[in-house]
Write a protein that holds these residues in place. Sequence first.
Motif, PDB file in Angstrom:
ATOM      1  N   SER A  32       0.833  -1.209   0.000  1.00 53.23           N
ATOM      2  CA  SER A  32       0.000   0.000   0.000  1.00 53.23           C
ATOM      3  C   SER A  32       0.864   1.254   0.000  1.00 53.23           C
ATOM      4  CB  SER A  32      -0.910  -0.011   1.233  1.00 53.23           C
ATOM      5  OG  SER A  32      -1.616   1.206   1.334  1.00 53.23           O
ATOM      6  N   ARG A  33       1.959   1.215   0.768  1.00 51.98           N
ATOM      7  CA  ARG A  33       2.842   2.372   0.817  1.00 51.98           C
ATOM      8  C   ARG A  33       3.476   2.634  -0.538  1.00 51.98           C
ATOM      9  NH1 ARG A  33       7.752   4.537   1.443  1.00 51.98           N
ATOM     10  NH2 ARG A  33       8.049   6.124   3.050  1.00 51.98           N
ATOM     11  N   ALA A  34       3.849   1.563  -1.255  1.00 53.50           N
ATOM     12  CA  ALA A  34       4.450   1.717  -2.580  1.00 53.50           C
ATOM     13  C   ALA A  34       3.478   2.394  -3.535  1.00 53.50           C
ATOM     14  CB  ALA A  34       4.864   0.355  -3.129  1.00 53.50           C
ATOM     15  N   VAL A  35       2.192   2.010  -3.451  1.00 54.38           N
ATOM     16  CA  VAL A  35       1.169   2.622  -4.307  1.00 54.38           C
ATOM     17  C   VAL A  35       0.986   4.096  -3.948  1.00 54.38           C
ATOM     18  CG1 VAL A  35      -1.286   2.586  -4.920  1.00 54.38           C
ATOM     19  CG2 VAL A  35      -0.033   0.429  -4.676  1.00 54.38           C
ATOM     20  N   MET A  36       0.948   4.386  -2.654  1.00 53.28           N
ATOM     21  CA  MET A  36       0.754   5.772  -2.208  1.00 53.28           C
ATOM     22  C   MET A  36       1.971   6.624  -2.552  1.00 53.28           C
ATOM     23  SD  MET A  36      -0.473   7.185   1.535  1.00 53.28           S
ATOM     24  CE  MET A  36       1.039   6.705   2.393  1.00 53.28           C
ATOM     25  N   LYS A  37       3.163   6.054  -2.443  1.00 53.88           N
ATOM     26  CA  LYS A  37       4.383   6.796  -2.768  1.00 53.88           C
ATOM     27  C   LYS A  37       4.389   7.175  -4.243  1.00 53.88           C
ATOM     28  CE  LYS A  37       9.440   6.451  -2.813  1.00 53.88           C
ATOM     29  NZ  LYS A  37      10.630   5.615  -2.494  1.00 53.88           N
ATOM     30  N   ASP A  45       3.956  11.328  -8.385  1.00 54.49           N
ATOM     31  CA  ASP A  45       3.250  11.829  -9.577  1.00 54.49           C
ATOM     32  C   ASP A  45       2.727  13.243  -9.342  1.00 54.49           C
ATOM     33  OD1 ASP A  45       3.733   9.490 -10.943  1.00 54.49           O
ATOM     34  OD2 ASP A  45       1.745   8.631 -10.601  1.00 54.49           O
ATOM     35  N   GLN A  46       2.166  13.465  -8.165  1.00 52.07           N
ATOM     36  CA  GLN A  46       1.622  14.799  -7.858  1.00 52.07           C
ATOM     37  C   GLN A  46       2.742  15.834  -7.724  1.00 52.07           C
ATOM     38  OE1 GLN A  46      -1.684  15.059  -4.948  1.00 52.07           O
ATOM     39  NE2 GLN A  46      -1.666  12.815  -4.940  1.00 52.07           N
ATOM     40  N   LEU A  47       3.810  15.459  -7.048  1.00 50.85           N
ATOM     41  CA  LEU A  47       4.930  16.392  -6.896  1.00 50.85           C
ATOM     42  C   LEU A  47       5.515  16.758  -8.252  1.00 50.85           C
ATOM     43  CD1 LEU A  47       6.846  14.882  -3.821  1.00 50.85           C
ATOM     44  CD2 LEU A  47       5.419  16.939  -3.869  1.00 50.85           C
ATOM     45  N   ASP A  48       5.586  15.763  -9.136  1.00 46.60           N
ATOM     46  CA  ASP A  48       6.148  16.000 -10.469  1.00 46.60           C
ATOM     47  C   ASP A  48       5.325  17.037 -11.240  1.00 46.60           C
ATOM     48  OD1 ASP A  48       8.024  15.481 -12.531  1.00 46.60           O
ATOM     49  OD2 ASP A  48       6.570  14.193 -13.542  1.00 46.60           O
ATOM     50  N   LYS A  49       4.017  17.053 -11.001  1.00 49.27           N
ATOM     51  CA  LYS A  49       3.142  18.006 -11.693  1.00 49.27           C
ATOM     52  C   LYS A  49       3.114  19.372 -10.996  1.00 49.27           C
ATOM     53  CE  LYS A  49       0.072  14.373 -13.443  1.00 49.27           C
ATOM     54  NZ  LYS A  49      -1.271  13.750 -13.336  1.00 49.27           N
ATOM     55  N   MET A  50       3.477  19.388  -9.715  1.00 49.65           N
ATOM     56  CA  MET A  50       3.379  20.627  -8.942  1.00 49.65           C
ATOM     57  C   MET A  50       4.556  21.572  -9.165  1.00 49.65           C
ATOM     58  SD  MET A  50       1.988  19.109  -5.284  1.00 49.65           S
ATOM     59  CE  MET A  50       1.973  20.682  -4.422  1.00 49.65           C
ATOM     60  N   VAL A  51       5.687  21.024  -9.638  1.00 46.08           N
ATOM     61  CA  VAL A  51       6.879  21.867  -9.776  1.00 46.08           C
ATOM     62  C   VAL A  51       7.412  21.839 -11.204  1.00 46.08           C
ATOM     63  CG1 VAL A  51       7.587  21.590  -7.376  1.00 46.08           C
ATOM     64  CG2 VAL A  51       8.404  19.974  -9.096  1.00 46.08           C
ATOM     65  N   VAL A  68      -9.781  -2.031   0.974  1.00 46.30           N
ATOM     66  CA  VAL A  68      -9.938  -2.770  -0.283  1.00 46.30           C
ATOM     67  C   VAL A  68      -9.594  -4.229  -0.050  1.00 46.30           C
ATOM     68  CG1 VAL A  68      -9.373  -0.769  -1.712  1.00 46.30           C
ATOM     69  CG2 VAL A  68      -7.547  -2.298  -0.979  1.00 46.30           C
ATOM     70  N   SER A  69      -9.848  -5.035  -1.070  1.00 47.33           N
ATOM     71  CA  SER A  69      -9.522  -6.465  -0.994  1.00 47.33           C
ATOM     72  C   SER A  69      -8.054  -6.679  -1.368  1.00 47.33           C
ATOM     73  CB  SER A  69     -10.412  -7.271  -1.934  1.00 47.33           C
ATOM     74  OG  SER A  69     -10.109  -6.936  -3.284  1.00 47.33           O
ATOM     75  N   LYS A  70      -7.569  -7.855  -1.043  1.00 54.08           N
ATOM     76  CA  LYS A  70      -6.192  -8.202  -1.392  1.00 54.08           C
ATOM     77  C   LYS A  70      -5.997  -8.153  -2.901  1.00 54.08           C
ATOM     78  CE  LYS A  70      -4.956 -12.517  -1.392  1.00 54.08           C
ATOM     79  NZ  LYS A  70      -4.589 -13.895  -0.989  1.00 54.08           N
ATOM     80  N   GLU A  71      -7.017  -8.596  -3.639  1.00 52.30           N
ATOM     81  CA  GLU A  71      -6.933  -8.606  -5.099  1.00 52.30           C
ATOM     82  C   GLU A  71      -6.873  -7.190  -5.671  1.00 52.30           C
ATOM     83  OE1 GLU A  71      -8.080 -12.336  -3.575  1.00 52.30           O
ATOM     84  OE2 GLU A  71      -9.104 -10.392  -3.302  1.00 52.30           O
ATOM     85  N   GLU A  72      -7.627  -6.283  -5.080  1.00 53.61           N
ATOM     86  CA  GLU A  72      -7.605  -4.884  -5.549  1.00 53.61           C
ATOM     87  C   GLU A  72      -6.238  -4.249  -5.299  1.00 53.61           C
ATOM     88  OE1 GLU A  72     -12.091  -3.121  -5.096  1.00 53.61           O
ATOM     89  OE2 GLU A  72     -11.111  -3.797  -3.251  1.00 53.61           O
ATOM     90  N   LEU A  73      -5.648  -4.557  -4.143  1.00 57.59           N
ATOM     91  CA  LEU A  73      -4.317  -4.038  -3.846  1.00 57.59           C
ATOM     92  C   LEU A  73      -3.299  -4.614  -4.823  1.00 57.59           C
ATOM     93  CD1 LEU A  73      -2.319  -2.485  -2.089  1.00 57.59           C
ATOM     94  CD2 LEU A  73      -2.227  -4.461  -0.550  1.00 57.59           C
ATOM     95  N   GLN A  74      -3.434  -5.900  -5.114  1.00 54.68           N
ATOM     96  CA  GLN A  74      -2.518  -6.541  -6.054  1.00 54.68           C
ATOM     97  C   GLN A  74      -2.597  -5.892  -7.428  1.00 54.68           C
ATOM     98  OE1 GLN A  74      -0.223  -8.803  -5.440  1.00 54.68           O
ATOM     99  NE2 GLN A  74       0.437  -8.844  -7.584  1.00 54.68           N
ATOM    100  N   GLU A  88       0.405  -4.100  -9.491  1.00 56.54           N
ATOM    101  CA  GLU A  88       0.733  -4.515 -10.858  1.00 56.54           C
ATOM    102  C   GLU A  88       0.689  -3.321 -11.809  1.00 56.54           C
ATOM    103  OE1 GLU A  88      -2.040  -7.599 -11.664  1.00 56.54           O
ATOM    104  OE2 GLU A  88      -0.956  -9.128 -10.509  1.00 56.54           O
ATOM    105  N   ALA A  89      -0.207  -2.387 -11.542  1.00 56.91           N
ATOM    106  CA  ALA A  89      -0.295  -1.186 -12.385  1.00 56.91           C
ATOM    107  C   ALA A  89       0.973  -0.356 -12.276  1.00 56.91           C
ATOM    108  CB  ALA A  89      -1.506  -0.344 -11.976  1.00 56.91           C
ATOM    109  N   LEU A  90       1.615  -0.363 -11.109  1.00 61.39           N
ATOM    110  CA  LEU A  90       2.887   0.351 -10.949  1.00 61.39           C
ATOM    111  C   LEU A  90       3.951  -0.263 -11.839  1.00 61.39           C
ATOM    112  CD1 LEU A  90       3.192   0.779  -7.058  1.00 61.39           C
ATOM    113  CD2 LEU A  90       2.153   2.323  -8.703  1.00 61.39           C
ATOM    114  N   GLU A  91       3.974  -1.588 -11.897  1.00 58.59           N
ATOM    115  CA  GLU A  91       4.996  -2.295 -12.665  1.00 58.59           C
ATOM    116  C   GLU A  91       4.790  -2.108 -14.167  1.00 58.59           C
ATOM    117  OE1 GLU A  91       4.486  -6.240 -11.271  1.00 58.59           O
ATOM    118  OE2 GLU A  91       5.371  -5.856  -9.288  1.00 58.59           O
ATOM    119  N   ASP A  92       3.555  -1.876 -14.575  1.00 59.57           N
ATOM    120  CA  ASP A  92       3.264  -1.715 -16.009  1.00 59.57           C
ATOM    121  C   ASP A  92       3.628  -0.329 -16.506  1.00 59.57           C
ATOM    122  OD1 ASP A  92       2.329  -4.277 -16.088  1.00 59.57           O
ATOM    123  OD2 ASP A  92       0.225  -3.731 -15.813  1.00 59.57           O
ATOM    124  N   GLU A  93       3.746   0.639 -15.615  1.00 58.20           N
ATOM    125  CA  GLU A  93       4.011   2.023 -16.032  1.00 58.20           C
ATOM    126  C   GLU A  93       5.479   2.210 -16.419  1.00 58.20           C
ATOM    127  OE1 GLU A  93       2.649   4.754 -13.087  1.00 58.20           O
ATOM    128  OE2 GLU A  93       0.605   4.021 -13.156  1.00 58.20           O
TER     129      GLU A  93
END
Length: 443
Positions: free
Chosen positions: A284-289, A294-300, A428-434, A438-443
């Motif tokens: 969860s922390r990896a997703v939030m980070k 992403d937000q910081l990149d757009k803010m500056v 959320v469910s474990k599957e939703e977190l997964q 996975e979306a992080l790895e695809d980017e």
Amino acid sequence: MQVNETLNEGLKRGYNITVTADELDAKVNEKLVEAQPEVEMKGFRKGKVPMALLKKQFGQRVMGEAMQEAIDGAMGEHFEKSGDRPAMQPDVKMTNEDWKEGDDVEVSMTYEALPDIPEVDASKVKLEKLVVKADDAAIEEALGNLAETAQDFAPRKKGAKAKDGDQVVMDFVGKVDGEAFEGGSAEDYPLVLGSNSFIPGFEEQLVGVKTGEEKAVTVSFPDDYQAEHLKGKEAVFDCTIKDVKEPVAAKIDDELAKKFGSDDLDALKAQIAERLEAEYSGASRAVMKRSLLDQLDKMVSFELPPSLVDAEAGQIAHQLWHEENPDVEGHDHPEIEATDEHKSLAERRVRLGLLLAELGQKAEVEVSDAEMTQAIMNQARQYPGQEREFFEFVQKNQQMQQQMRAPIFEDKVVDHIVESAKVTEKEVSKEELQKAVEALEDE
């Protein structure tokens, strides 16, 4: 000493530095005076050698040190006055290559300055923290996996043939040239077929044996076998099969819990729940980070030092090339050109790296010695038996220390920003977190 600006375009800076002959001579004299009390020379008492003689004897040797110190001092004074911070090591060259003693020293210095980093209002950052609870189904699944790793063996039906993965209980006697050899015999030995715990070729010959069967297994000891008298020798093992057992998962009970260091099954379940939630929290922390970055990149938005971007793009291209060509371990390969995609990713990394460094500096974020020691110990565990050597290697290697300190510093800065951001929790469910991971790895 004179410093004249020759270049000021964007972040690029250029200066000519002149150290006069008089200044250099004074620096040499200063160093000789400093050394005079310790100098011994034939015909003079210690510390009483005349300065003129010292200069004649050691002046040339001291000149190089004096010249370097004078230039370093001029550079340090320039950066202190200008407030510039070089993005990379400045390029310094002596321009009067025909210099001789008595001449001024002329040096050119060029570098790229780090940009001014704009202020960031962390309270405007909105983050969503995904929360997953370790439910009964997840705990039971983890228990099932543990039971499989702690598998037992149960007797097969009478007359059943041994399969790969089965346990064969047997007596055996090994012979070389018809003579039994030391260490080559055992009784009631439990051997799991396919475990590769015996000499190559041994276990394969026992596939298909039955309880009560006698089997002669012929193998050759490897040429690099540890026992000198058996290297490369052919051996025959007379095996008496006493039982054939199939693998079965261990029962999920208190005994299983004790195998894994818990008092009982309930205690093991509690430990599993704690471990699962720690894993979920890390994901969860990896997703939030990622969302935060992403937000910081757009803010500056600010100008980036081209040298840093080019270096980062080259490193990204090199790393990806090796991932696509895993068979190439060294660096004996064609030159790898960074693409526009590599450069775009490099710009993001450099921008965020500079921003986080600035935010961390303002917040006085530091990596403690204890945190570094813990990080080194964690990484040292990847080298069983060589932990001490790895620890000593890192202690002596400044670059390695910096590589290990950087991610710790970054995570501490991220935590500092999150403290001021608006964070909402979403269960959320474990599957939703997964899927989010996975979306992080695809980017």
